[in-house]
Design an enzyme around this catalytic site. Structure first.
Site, short mmCIF file in Angstrom:
data_model
loop_
_atom_site.label_atom_id
_atom_site.label_comp_id
_atom_site.label_asym_id
_atom_site.label_seq_id
_atom_site.Cartn_x
_atom_site.Cartn_y
_atom_site.Cartn_z
N HIS A 1 86.05 55.66 30.24
CA HIS A 1 85.24 56.63 30.99
C HIS A 1 85.56 58.04 30.52
CE1 HIS A 1 83.30 58.46 34.58
NE2 HIS A 1 82.61 57.34 34.61
N CYS A 2 86.85 58.35 30.36
CA CYS A 2 87.26 59.70 29.93
C CYS A 2 86.77 60.03 28.52
CB CYS A 2 88.78 59.82 29.97
SG CYS A 2 89.51 59.83 31.61
N MET A 3 86.74 59.03 27.64
CA MET A 3 86.46 59.28 26.23
C MET A 3 84.98 59.27 25.89
SD MET A 3 89.54 57.33 24.20
CE MET A 3 89.04 55.68 24.73
#
Length: 408
Positions: free
Chosen positions: A397-399
């Protein structure tokens, strides 16, 4: 023909996404500077690149168009107007010092676009200066000190900007180590051929301005559908920013409700998506120790134009979100294992998965217990290695910065 950008849910079919390969900026991390650059550890960059390409391949295999930040920045820097706009903001008396700014700016205006984008992301040390100078700033630095800082957190493309329905935010980020990321991305959105004529609105943020206490990062922001938006308030995103984002969305008729989630200001839960992500239309994975303690507030348009009505919610967050989506309840998969395993898997981004379509997510292979529980709940979990990538405290999700995602 311009693409129609917009992210209309957390789990609708993902069509186009921006990522950033591990590279020079991560290679600049050392035990002595990594904490200043918001990393807990140094990373084996070669292995991280292998893991990241596996992640990219997993998305491409399922039909997602993946574009790369560095390549888009390079293409943007081939446009002279864009290059001047960005260098005016990155290389000036305030950023590199009197006596160096003009000469360095002039040099960077002339170099190859790929070399320039490498510097804008990977940084430039005093030893690497391409021009001679006796400026005050350069004089007091060691050869290893940076004239232009590296931006290793660019790998977390989720945070710098976030697409909320048909528009985007250009986030004023919490820490100095990340604020220049927004300037780079703003140049891409402003000048790159894929974006410049797309005609999307900017809901919040402007790299030309200071927003004071109003800071925001995309890991806290989720357009969940049904004209609702979920926003975490913790270490990185403040109530000041949440109010401004909500007011803008309401003024444009884009959203009817923003659910603000008060998070503990801790490293392990720096963003909402470290403890709560969607896996299906009605299924979320959560780290219960944090999520069950979240205080939720519903923001709606006020009676007068430009005002926001705020009301504290008495129900648990999962029930509040279910109601906003018009669902009787959410299915919840908590971090797996005993108390020790749960804490480890949350730390290793077990709850930070990215959905490619309803019921299909990508997560790190190391989070065996949580992945198993998700599969038992009917979720297809595509696993990718994360031994090195996970050291940055960010998962799928962060990347990812979704650019085009379907509604449900």
């Amino acid at each position: 023909m311009s693409l129609v950008y917009g992210v209309h849910s957390e789990v609708g079919k993902l069509r186009r996404v921006m990522v950033h390969r591990p590279g020079t900026a991560l290679a600049r991390l050392t035990p002595s500077n990594c904490h200043e650059l918001l990393f807990d550890d140094v990373i084996w960059v070669k292995q991280a690149r292998v893991e990241h390409m596996t992640f990219v391949d997993a998305m491409r295999y399922r039909g997602v168009e993946v574009v790369f930040l560095r390549e888009m920045l390079t293409e943007t820097m081939r446009i002279q107007e864009a290059r001047r706009w960005l260098l005016d903001r990155r290389v000036n008396d305030n950023t590199v010092g009197v006596g160096l700014a003009d000469d360095l700016h002039a040099h960077l205006m002339e170099i190859d676009a790929d070399a320039l984008s490498s510097i804008l992301v990977g940084g430039l040390s005093k030893a690497e200066l391409p021009v001679k100078t006796n400026s005050v700033v350069a004089s007091v630095l060691t050869p290893e000190d940076f004239i232009l800082p590296p931006l290793p957190n660019h790998i977390f493309t989720r945070d710098t900007t976030c697409w909320i329905y048909e528009g985007v935010t250009l986030n004023p980020m919490r820490w100095n180590a990340r604020q220049l990321e927004t300037v780079n991305i703003a140049a891409i959105y402003r000048f790159h051929p894929d974006f410049r004529d797309a005609g999307f609105p900017v809901w919040f943020g402007d790299p030309e301005r200071s927003f004071g206490a109003a800071t925001a990062e995309g890991g806290d922001v989720m357009p969940i559908g049904n004209r609702a938006v979920l926003i975490g308030m913790g270490e990185r995103t403040t109530a000041h920013a949440v109010g401004q984002i909500a007011r803008s969305l309401f003024a444009h008729g884009t959203a009817e409700r923003v659910i603000a989630c008060k998070l503990p200001k801790e490293r392990a839960s720096m963003h909402l998506d470290t403890v709560f992500t969607f896996c299906d239309r009605d299924l979320v994975t959560i780290f219960a120790d944090v999520v069950n303690a979240i205080d939720a507030y519903s923001l709606r348009p006020g009676e007068k134009p430009g005002t926001v009505d705020v009301r504290a919610e008495e129900q648990p967050l999962t029930e509040v979100v279910a109601g906003a989506l018009g669902l009787p309840k959410l299915r919840v998969v908590e971090t797996g294992g005993d108390a020790y395993v749960q804490e480890r898997e949350q730390w290793d981004d077990g709850n930070n998965v990215v959905a490619l379509e309803p019921g299909v997510v990508v997560g790190y292979d190391r989070n065996v217990y949580t992945n198993t529980l998700l599969r038992k709940a009917g979720v297809e979990v595509i696993t990718v290695p994360g031994a090195e990538l996970g050291r940055g405290r960010g998962g799928g999700h962060c990347m990812t910065c979704p650019l085009i995602r379907d509604a449900l």
